[in-house]
Scaffold this active site. Structure first.
Site, PDB file in Angstrom:
ATOM      1  N   ASP A 189       0.822  -1.217   0.000  1.00 14.86           N
ATOM      2  CA  ASP A 189       0.000   0.000   0.000  1.00 14.86           C
ATOM      3  C   ASP A 189       0.858   1.270   0.000  1.00 14.86           C
ATOM      4  O   ASP A 189       0.723   2.131   0.879  1.00 14.86           O
ATOM      5  CB  ASP A 189      -0.940   0.033   1.214  1.00 14.86           C
ATOM      6  CG  ASP A 189      -1.803  -1.202   1.340  1.00 14.86           C
ATOM      7  OD1 ASP A 189      -2.307  -1.671   0.307  1.00 14.86           O
ATOM      8  OD2 ASP A 189      -1.966  -1.704   2.475  1.00 14.86           O
TER       9      ASP A 189
ATOM     10  N   ASN B   6     -16.442   0.814   5.993  1.00 16.56           N
ATOM     11  CA  ASN B   6     -15.210   0.533   6.722  1.00 16.56           C
ATOM     12  C   ASN B   6     -14.277   1.729   6.592  1.00 16.56           C
ATOM     13  O   ASN B   6     -13.867   2.088   5.476  1.00 16.56           O
ATOM     14  CB  ASN B   6     -14.552  -0.723   6.156  1.00 16.56           C
ATOM     15  CG  ASN B   6     -13.455  -1.266   7.047  1.00 16.56           C
ATOM     16  OD1 ASN B   6     -13.182  -0.739   8.122  1.00 16.56           O
ATOM     17  ND2 ASN B   6     -12.811  -2.331   6.596  1.00 16.56           N
TER      18      ASN B   6
ATOM     19  N   GLU C 172     -11.864  -1.375  -2.695  1.00 17.64           N
ATOM     20  CA  GLU C 172     -11.222  -0.614  -1.626  1.00 17.64           C
ATOM     21  C   GLU C 172     -10.130   0.287  -2.200  1.00 17.64           C
ATOM     22  O   GLU C 172      -9.937   0.369  -3.416  1.00 17.64           O
ATOM     23  CB  GLU C 172     -10.624  -1.556  -0.579  1.00 17.64           C
ATOM     24  CG  GLU C 172      -9.606  -2.539  -1.123  1.00 17.64           C
ATOM     25  CD  GLU C 172      -9.233  -3.623  -0.113  1.00 17.64           C
ATOM     26  OE1 GLU C 172      -9.845  -3.692   0.966  1.00 17.64           O
ATOM     27  OE2 GLU C 172      -8.311  -4.415  -0.429  1.00 17.64           O
TER      28      GLU C 172
END
Length: 326
Positions: free
Chosen positions: A45, A156, A214
């Site tokens: 990430d 989330n 996401e």
């Protein structure tokens, strides 16, 4: 990443839009390999920024927010974590605790880093904010939670990305699984949600089948807002099915559609990167506008190295109206 040879870049840039559209891969084998990077390239990430001195600062998932530097965008070296001492509030959301998926930018004379604290598979999560005048490890001041979710939420609160619009408004997109990608408006004075504008917008969702979308990242190019996101399964080594898709809109809050006009709220998304060869599950992406063009910075799992997560960097060409990695 080594610089793309001038002849190749010139050829791509000279192609008409119709020809560039044809370059959007229709098969996995058509995707480009990552550009050359060396040194400490194990990462997950990644979010990268180039400072005024030309140094590249990269922050990524892990520990007190993992950190690397590079002077040339090719050779990377590990550094200390952003936080040598992790904020105590992290333990409310993760027993480890560690931070995920940072997003670094430079706004108004200081560095801002949004990040996530959570447990894998849980939506009892928080987005935090840290600020710094230098962007270097050890210089970050934690500003506490920005936005949270819990087991009763249908979203989330992880994978944040700050977008500053041309009109000076600030927006934070975020989200992972559940009902998908969300967005809130941010107060530039605090870096937290604007008290007078508390709407939570929905940008992308997968209402049927897997909920796996996401890691949003938004940029504006040529009059359109482009929403990049990671789809399908992350974090399974060579079993990962992660991929990067994109949609675009004429308003930052959407609606976003893909190249075929399918809404990102209904499983849409035009592919940008998918698995190919030993490059498995590319995703966790961020976009950096650099001197030689836009970069997509991401991780992938190396099929030639037991699925170790590694740094990938490619240039993007926008001539077709859609980003094409090369």
């Amino acid at each position: 990443m080594s610089r793309t040879p001038l002849r190749r870049r010139t050829t791509l840039l000279a192609l008409p839009a119709a020809a560039l559209l044809a370059l959007i891969p229709g098969t996995a084998s058509a995707y480009p390999g990552p550009g050359r990077v060396t040194g400490d390239i194990v990462t997950h990430d990644p979010s990268m920024i180039r400072t005024s001195s030309g140094q590249y600062l990269l922050y990524a998932t892990g520990g007190g927010i993992a950190h690397k530097t590079s002077g040339d965008r090719t050779a990377f070296r590990n550094g200390a974590d952003a936080f040598s001492s992790r904020p105590s509030w992290w333990r409310t959301y993760s027993s480890v605790p560690e931070a995920w998926a940072p997003d670094i930018s430079y706004q108004g004379g200081k560095y801002l880093m949004y990040y996530s604290v959570s447990k894998f598979g849980s939506n009892t999560s928080a987005i935090g904010l840290a600020t710094s005048t230098t962007g270097q490890p050890g210089s970050w001041t934690d500003q506490g939670p920005v936005y949270t979710s819990n087991s009763a939420s249908d979203f989330n609160a992880i994978d944040p990305n700050l977008f500053v619009n041309d009109d000076g408004t600030w927006w934070l997109s975020f989200g992972s699984w559940w009902t998908g990608i969300k967005m809130i408006r941010i107060n530039p004075a605090t870096g937290k949600q604007l008290a007078s504008h508390t709407t939570r917008y929905s940008l992308a969702s997968r209402p049927t089948g897997t909920k796996a979308v996401e890691a949003p990242f938004i940029v504006k190019r040529g009059g359109y807002y482009y929403l990049f996101a990671s789809y399908d399964t992350c974090c399974a080594g060579t079993g990962s099915t992660y991929k990067v898709k994109v949609g675009r809109a004429t308003s930052v809050t959407g609606p976003y559609v893909d190249r075929n006009g399918v809404s990102l709220m209904n499983n849409g998304g035009t592919p940008v990167l998918e698995s190919h060869g030993s490059v498995i599950g590319p995703g966790g992406q961020s976009i950096l506008k650099d001197a030689d063009g836009d970069l997509i910075v991401y991780h992938y799992y190396d099929g030639n190295d037991n699925g170790t997560p590694k740094l990938g960097i490619n240039l993007l060409n926008w001539s077709s109206g859609w980003p094409v990695a090369y």
